[in-house]
Motif scaffolding. Structure first.
Motif, PDB file in Angstrom:
ATOM      1  N   ALA A   1       0.903  -1.383   0.086  1.00  0.00           N
ATOM      2  CA  ALA A   1       0.060  -0.067   0.142  1.00  0.00           C
ATOM      3  C   ALA A   1       0.850   0.967   0.017  1.00  0.00           C
ATOM      4  CB  ALA A   1      -0.918   0.077   1.233  1.00  0.00           C
ATOM      5  N   TRP A   2       0.589   2.100  -0.714  1.00  0.00           N
ATOM      6  CA  TRP A   2       1.263   3.577  -1.110  1.00  0.00           C
ATOM      7  C   TRP A   2       0.358   4.540  -0.493  1.00  0.00           C
ATOM      8  CZ3 TRP A   2       6.425   3.760  -2.722  1.00  0.00           C
ATOM      9  CH2 TRP A   2       7.080   2.406  -3.052  1.00  0.00           C
ATOM     10  N   ARG A   3       0.535   5.528   0.219  1.00  0.00           N
ATOM     11  CA  ARG A   3      -0.182   6.557   0.484  1.00  0.00           C
ATOM     12  C   ARG A   3       0.925   7.992   0.213  1.00  0.00           C
ATOM     13  NH1 ARG A   3      -1.312   2.752   3.383  1.00  0.00           N
ATOM     14  NH2 ARG A   3       0.274   3.381   5.399  1.00  0.00           N
ATOM     15  N   PHE A   4       0.231   8.827  -0.568  1.00  0.00           N
ATOM     16  CA  PHE A   4       1.102  10.158  -0.872  1.00  0.00           C
ATOM     17  C   PHE A   4       0.361  11.540  -0.320  1.00  0.00           C
ATOM     18  CE2 PHE A   4       1.661   6.942  -4.254  1.00  0.00           C
ATOM     19  CZ  PHE A   4       3.053   6.974  -4.273  1.00  0.00           C
ATOM     20  N   THR A   5       1.345  12.236   0.291  1.00  0.00           N
ATOM     21  CA  THR A   5       0.720  13.624   0.431  1.00  0.00           C
ATOM     22  C   THR A   5       1.259  14.487  -0.575  1.00  0.00           C
ATOM     23  OG1 THR A   5       0.831  13.101   2.904  1.00  0.00           O
ATOM     24  CG2 THR A   5       0.802  15.538   2.215  1.00  0.00           C
ATOM     25  N   VAL A   6       0.206  15.211  -1.246  1.00  0.00           N
ATOM     26  CA  VAL A   6       0.885  16.165  -2.288  1.00  0.00           C
ATOM     27  C   VAL A   6       0.645  17.532  -1.748  1.00  0.00           C
ATOM     28  CG1 VAL A   6       0.254  16.864  -4.766  1.00  0.00           C
ATOM     29  CG2 VAL A   6       0.240  14.390  -3.978  1.00  0.00           C
ATOM     30  N   SER A   7       1.666  18.327  -2.238  1.00  0.00           N
ATOM     31  CA  SER A   7       1.918  19.951  -1.732  1.00  0.00           C
ATOM     32  C   SER A   7       2.160  20.660  -2.937  1.00  0.00           C
ATOM     33  CB  SER A   7       2.348  20.177  -0.524  1.00  0.00           C
ATOM     34  OG  SER A   7       2.158  19.473   0.682  1.00  0.00           O
ATOM     35  N   ASP A   8       1.506  21.613  -3.326  1.00  0.00           N
ATOM     36  CA  ASP A   8       1.811  22.404  -4.656  1.00  0.00           C
ATOM     37  C   ASP A   8       2.205  21.433  -5.848  1.00  0.00           C
ATOM     38  OD1 ASP A   8       0.840  24.951  -3.330  1.00  0.00           O
ATOM     39  OD2 ASP A   8       3.165  24.804  -2.330  1.00  0.00           O
ATOM     40  N   GLY A   9       1.583  20.316  -5.820  1.00  0.00           N
ATOM     41  CA  GLY A   9       1.942  19.345  -7.226  1.00  0.00           C
ATOM     42  C   GLY A   9       3.073  18.541  -6.933  1.00  0.00           C
ATOM     43  N   ARG A  10       3.523  18.716  -5.905  1.00  0.00           N
ATOM     44  CA  ARG A  10       4.761  17.746  -5.622  1.00  0.00           C
ATOM     45  C   ARG A  10       4.495  16.852  -4.270  1.00  0.00           C
ATOM     46  NH1 ARG A  10       9.718  21.338  -6.036  1.00  0.00           N
ATOM     47  NH2 ARG A  10      10.992  19.475  -5.932  1.00  0.00           N
ATOM     48  N   ILE A  11       5.062  15.913  -4.264  1.00  0.00           N
ATOM     49  CA  ILE A  11       4.753  14.975  -2.955  1.00  0.00           C
ATOM     50  C   ILE A  11       5.919  15.247  -2.020  1.00  0.00           C
ATOM     51  CG2 ILE A  11       5.337  12.485  -2.233  1.00  0.00           C
ATOM     52  CD1 ILE A  11       4.510  11.517  -5.224  1.00  0.00           C
ATOM     53  N   SER A  12       5.237  15.553  -0.739  1.00  0.00           N
ATOM     54  CA  SER A  12       5.821  15.999   0.364  1.00  0.00           C
ATOM     55  C   SER A  12       5.954  14.969   1.349  1.00  0.00           C
ATOM     56  CB  SER A  12       5.092  17.290   1.235  1.00  0.00           C
ATOM     57  OG  SER A  12       3.954  16.614   1.338  1.00  0.00           O
ATOM     58  N   ARG A  13       5.412  13.766   1.239  1.00  0.00           N
ATOM     59  CA  ARG A  13       5.476  12.574   2.027  1.00  0.00           C
ATOM     60  C   ARG A  13       4.950  11.405   1.141  1.00  0.00           C
ATOM     61  NH1 ARG A  13       6.887  10.690   6.876  1.00  0.00           N
ATOM     62  NH2 ARG A  13       5.935   9.108   7.885  1.00  0.00           N
ATOM     63  N   PHE A  14       5.496  10.217   1.505  1.00  0.00           N
ATOM     64  CA  PHE A  14       4.700   9.060   0.865  1.00  0.00           C
ATOM     65  C   PHE A  14       5.119   7.972   2.197  1.00  0.00           C
ATOM     66  CE2 PHE A  14       8.799   8.482  -0.957  1.00  0.00           C
ATOM     67  CZ  PHE A  14       9.165   7.108  -0.868  1.00  0.00           C
ATOM     68  N   GLU A  15       4.050   7.048   2.225  1.00  0.00           N
ATOM     69  CA  GLU A  15       4.149   6.074   3.099  1.00  0.00           C
ATOM     70  C   GLU A  15       3.725   4.730   2.477  1.00  0.00           C
ATOM     71  OE1 GLU A  15       1.133   7.185   6.038  1.00  0.00           O
ATOM     72  OE2 GLU A  15       2.470   8.794   6.832  1.00  0.00           O
ATOM     73  N   THR A  16       4.797   3.592   2.626  1.00  0.00           N
ATOM     74  CA  THR A  16       4.499   2.471   2.039  1.00  0.00           C
ATOM     75  C   THR A  16       4.491   1.191   3.105  1.00  0.00           C
ATOM     76  OG1 THR A  16       5.040   1.099   0.173  1.00  0.00           O
ATOM     77  CG2 THR A  16       6.898   2.112   1.307  1.00  0.00           C
TER      78      THR A  16
END
Length: 106
Positions: free
Chosen positions: A88-103
């Motif tokens: 599983a992958w979860r992404f936090t996106v800020s201003d069109g770029r990824i600021s954090r991902f969790e896998t």
């Protein structure tokens, strides 16, 4: 499987495309400065982790499912170190770029 060009979120789409093509420069371009990540619930050094788990071990993401406007994925992930696993992958996106991902394992 969902093809990378069919992923809803543009930042996540670029991330998956960079991983699958082994393009470190494009991968880092998808991330905000100071981006963070975790693997199986433990924060990791993103640069070290990406080199070990993606680029030096030829990582590849085959996306099974996307939810949360394309920011959560279920993926068959494989690399030369661990073989294939459902993740599983979860992404936090800020201003069109990824600021954090969790896998982690799904």
């Amino acid at each position: 499987m969902i093809k990378p060009d069919q992923l809803v979120d543009p930042a996540v789409r670029s991330f998956v495309t960079a991983v699958n093509s082994g393009d470190q420069e494009a991968f880092h371009a998808t991330l905000t400065p100071g981006a963070t990540m975790s693997d199986d619930g433990s924060d990791r050094d993103l640069t070290d982790w990406a080199d070990r788990e993606i680029f030096s071990s030829r990582g590849h993401m085959s996306v099974e499912k996307q939810t949360d406007d394309g920011r959560s994925l279920i993926v068959d992930y494989r690399n030369d170190t661990w073989g294939e696993m459902r993740t599983a992958w979860r992404f936090t996106v800020s201003d069109g770029r990824i600021s954090r991902f969790e896998t982690g394992q799904a």
